[in-house]
Design an enzyme around this catalytic site. Structure first.
Site, PDB file in Angstrom:
ATOM      1  N   CYS A   1       9.304  53.407  94.019  1.00  0.00           N
ATOM      2  CA  CYS A   1       8.135  53.926  93.299  1.00  0.00           C
ATOM      3  C   CYS A   1       7.567  55.274  93.737  1.00  0.00           C
ATOM      4  CB  CYS A   1       7.001  52.910  93.383  1.00  0.00           C
ATOM      5  SG  CYS A   1       7.416  51.304  92.711  1.00  0.00           S
TER       6      CYS A   1
ATOM      7  N   HIS B   1      -0.507  56.035  93.182  1.00  0.00           N
ATOM      8  CA  HIS B   1       0.429  55.874  94.296  1.00  0.00           C
ATOM      9  C   HIS B   1       0.854  57.198  94.937  1.00  0.00           C
ATOM     10  CE1 HIS B   1       3.844  53.061  95.908  1.00  0.00           C
ATOM     11  NE2 HIS B   1       2.812  53.158  96.720  1.00  0.00           N
TER      12      HIS B   1
END
Lengths: 482, 482, 482
Positions: free
Chosen positions: C80, C136
């Site tokens: 990710c 993130h």
């Protein structure tokens, strides 16, 4: 600084503006002088105002009693260099790579110039600034006090110094005559603004003399002053004047006796500087802050009762220090402030007192504690105060929040103390409050991620140790059972 | 540079100003051309002017004899890349992370652009600048010679090259035809200002030809020139023309014979460039500096007598190199200069000769040695000259001060030599002068603290080795008994 | 963005200039809206347009079928955080120290602000910009989406989130009430432009709703828009609405069924956003890009057939992802693009579509692939596409060039595949093409040299592991027999 011309100008301005003005009013709106006195390795219990039973500090106590003393004043690190770097930059030393003392045998390193010192900030905002005594923040030209915001500097750039000139000057001379160039910094000549001087007085007295000189010079200026008076006393080597040791006939232990004499000389110096302030009519306009750079060293005559351990430790004796504020009409008289404060708070607090704004790009890890202090409230309610000391292959750590202190020593598990009610750190309550403990440790882990790699080590072997052990090894430091 | 048009302009200007002017006068006040010739891995004893008994270097010797040769010329590192980085930046390679050769198989790395090269400095100060030959300081666009201050560049960007185009071009073509893109840099085509060229001459002759071309071009300019002529000879691969080897019928050893032929071709090139200078009337106005980038490689035909060891070593054979200066009327003729000088001195010295001031933020580790040189005095009296070579898990080190050289090899203790009287490093006098030795080692330790981590390694395994061993491990390097 | 006023102004301008103008013409010269939809851990085979047999994605398929789908779309990293950092900066995460996910339990770190995000670039060039969903990339103020070029942000800053507000809000409340401050990011409240919000919908539906809101808001602007819609679905935790799982009665596996429901909700959201575009007359003027951030996680319900392995792997299943482009009249309809493209290409490609020039000092590792894409040619002919994933003490690596893929897994030797004809990586042809393999590995080694040290690790133990093993240990990664 209030001086005749200033008052005259103020009065004239007031008349022109047809507005009434009083001395008191003018005083309130003026920037105060700031006198920051730092002792070196002075024990928590080694001043009268903290209850010393054997050492007397009449001048210090007089100020402390007329001002406010602090029961929970923390410094940013439990030993010299990093504590001072924290104080003057307003940052945890870990955030700027200054977690270790500068190399023993010299280097071209110093606290990064990208970090604006408190002194530079105050200088930029109209203060006449001076540093006297121990520096320990870099001796290459770009790190010299005169480059870090001090108009005046008198002292020695290293981490300490011998006290008797007749002895150290002779030793220095012998080594020079042998053609040596790398001579132990404790015996090299002192300097004034980069120029070597021949000092003749016992060093503590010499620094006090220079502080008086600075005050006398400062009053001739139209500026307020900031004086950073960094005594090396009572740091080793333990060397006291006989007359000062003679003040303590009841102390039999040789080290303690010498240490006591050194503190006494320091106290005499504080008295002299206060006299100079009084003589110049500046005492009422001067915030005096007195503290130690870290806890006392138990093996060298100091006493940190009732705190556990001493210099270098993450226990309270390592970084909770004796401290007072004195400023007539501004600092409460005879008060004991029983909330935690940090030496990292000085930078933003002094900035506020100076009415100056810290540049947006200057990061600070403390906070302006003045309003809370004046209101006798905890300036750090729900805040986290950290202590992190790297050792050989691991780190000791402590984190304080409100009444709780979490503590990690060596390979022992984290402990939790109700430090408000258990100042001696005797009763581990981690089993009762596992989530609180875990939460505080997680917060410290979060804090740790943007710590910088040390820019130097006290000795090269420490650097090798650091790298061989893949330090900082925070996965061990922040391990909890939960 | 004095050229007809220049003289005419000068004369006209002089007439207009009603001031007398003479050629000599003009010459004295003009910036000299600077021709810096660097041989690659040339042994201390492999030029006639240093006493070679088998290799003849008539053109080099002629210049050396009409100029001044140096018996104690040091380079900044005992092998190629770092030595060149030191020369062109004026900094110890350790201070800029350039302690290793650039990666063998290419990278996008190079000497940090924050370090202004000598060439850029001279270019900024009115010089027409050229680099010819081996680069070895970064082959990504931002590190290209044309970006580092060289108006002209002809050569190859890697750390060496094969010598016979008919051979290496064929090998290169074969690999291209197989669809390969990562081809050994010793066989890739040469370039001119970033454009690939088809070279047909033996490389040493080709570089000489280009140097002549540069000189001819430079004289058409109104500027003085700076030419950095970096021969790869006599670096491996050992490839000489038959006719050049035939000049040495008495040399039986195959390697030595080939090496000798390579040096002879280099010497021929020097002669050609000098002829071009003479033809253009520039010889008298040109400072010629000739040196090797490091000591000769003993296993590849070189001879460093009477110095111990060779390329890569901290002993004298590693970094004391053959060197001369030639500049009629400015450099003493027929002199041997017997004081230490460093290739780090070139930057500030050339700057002074160019009448230009080095920017305050450009750090330099050497010094302008011109006045001391002219006075035949030690330019480095009481200075320290360092040599530090990292190896697998430890470092070799040397420090020179006045007549003393301290030396640390592998895990042997530090030794001390009176290098003025013991050029062969045979007699360790550390026991007689322990304090001198300790003092010099301490100074080097102090110097070491602001060394940078290497920005690259020749091979990845060296990097892993470096990290696994917690290098630089200076706690071992600077350990003394005292 | 074409809106009535714009058209009016264009028409008026055209009339004044006496030039004919048509809607289509205006459309051609205008900057398109860009809608970048990113799924999280979505498997290569888990969308209808890539042949899913059990999961239905009608809205996604409709767009894919009316646009062009890609069979060889690669992301910059197989998990990710680094994949997203690569996408938004246009750089391999290894070049900017972002090779790992940000620390699990929070930090003050983030993708260096020196790297201008695609969003900032488009914002600077007149786009109205929004980010919705998972971030993130840093949660300290300077790393917040609003500071990285997004005018609007709605979502959660961490690496994932639970899906049912009634559940996670309750858990969050309980922990707050215990006085805890460091609460798992998957259960903390969502935010809108830095202000906490009380979300009540299933998160996938909530993000879709906010995307619709953004589109509706965007059409009121005179600017084109860039919307980065980063669903956390179908990333763990596996939480689907019952009604969505009920769509898949034939799926018996609990995980797969839940996963399918999550994908179905995502598909529904895509449909809603498309409806909003249609309703506002913007569909024809909007480039829609849909892709996954990395391969599906096989242990959590995903399917990457026919690709080997999944999330985290250097095999195709790790970083070859489902992707389509949709833009009527600009992107070919019903086409399958069978050449390699990289998510690193988006930055320069979007820049070109926006008619804006990337600043010279902004490095990009991809290329504008638009012209090659339109011509159905390989945009990366002879280019190298890299994949490097650091593990505990070693690295997995892959390099793609034309039909070849070289692969290094753990301590196995390098393999070579004809990936065009062996998508399953079954037939190692390294023995047949040793020089090709070696050449590709050497190119990757060359690429590796200016990789940066990781700025953070997911957990502290990874950092210790990295340092103890002297990572990256590329001497092992790039070892070949030849």
């Amino acid at each position: 600084m209030i001086k005749f011309n200033n008052i005259l100008v103020s009065l004239l301005a007031a008349i022109i503006l047809c507005a009434p003005v009083s001395y008191t009013h003018a005083n309130d709106t003026q920037k105060p002088n700031i006198l920051l006195i730092m002792a070196d390795d002075l024990g928590y219990a080694d001043v009268g105002f903290n209850g010393s039973k054997d050492i007397i500090t009449p001048n210090i106590d007089d100020l402390a009693n007329k001002g406010t003393s602090f029961s929970e004043a923390y410094v940013a690190h439990p030993f010299c260099g990093p504590s001072r770097a924290g104080l003057l930059t307003g940052r945890y030393p870990h955030k700027i790579g200054a977690q270790f003392n500068l190399p023993t045998r010299g280097s071209h390193l110093g606290v990064p110039t990208s970090e604006m010192f408190m002194s530079k900030f105050l200088q930029n905002n109209g203060y006449f600034t001076g540093a006297i005594g121990k520096w320990h923040l870099g001796d290459a030209p770009q790190y010299h006090p005169n480059q870090r915001g001090f108009d005046e500097y008198y002292g020695f750039l290293g981490g300490g110094h011998n006290y008797f000139p007749e002895q150290f000057a002779a030793a220095y001379k012998r080594q020079k005559e042998q053609g040596l160039s790398n001579i132990f910094e404790y015996i090299t000549p002192l300097e004034h603004n980069g120029k070597e001087v021949t000092e003749t007085e016992y060093i503590t007295d010499a620094l006090s003399r220079e502080a008086v000189t600075f005050v006398n010079k400062a009053v001739s200026k139209t500026q307020p002053f900031f004086l950073y008076l960094a005594y090396n006393a009572p740091h080793v080597p333990l060397e006291a004047k006989q007359e000062d040791m003679d003040m303590f006939p009841n102390i039999k232990d040789k080290k303690r006796k010498t240490y006591a004499g050194m503190v006494y000389a320091l106290d005499r110096g504080v008295g002299r500087v206060v006299d100079a302030l009084k003589k110049n009519g500046q005492l009422d306009n001067t915030l005096i802050v007195f503290l130690s750079d870290n806890g006392g060293k138990l093996s060298q005559g100091a006493n940190n009762d009732p705190l556990k351990a001493g210099k270098g430790s993450a226990q309270e004796g390592g970084f909770r220090v004796p401290m007072f504020f004195h400023w007539p009409n501004h600092v409460p008289s005879g008060q004991r402030f029983e909330h935690p404060v940090s030496s990292l708070d000085f930078y933003p607090t002094f900035a506020a007192l100076a009415g100056a704004e810290v540049p947006a790009d200057k990061q600070l890890d403390g906070k302006n504690m003045w309003e809370a202090f004046k209101a006798n409230k905890n300036p750090h309610q729900d805040d986290l105060i950290f202590l992190l000391r790297h050792r050989g292959g691991y780190s000791d750590a402590a984190v304080r929040r409100n009444q709780y202190k979490a503590l990690k020593i060596a390979d022992k598990p984290w402990q939790l103390f109700d430090i408000d009610n258990d100042i001696e750190e005797n009763h581990d309550i981690s089993a009762q409050h596992p989530l609180i403990l875990k939460d505080m440790v997680r917060e410290m882990e979060k804090w740790s991620w943007d710590n910088q790699q040390p820019l130097w080590f006290h000795e090269h072997y420490e650097g090798a140790h650091w790298r061989l052990n893949a330090m900082p090894r925070f996965e061990q430091t922040f391990k909890t059972d939960q």
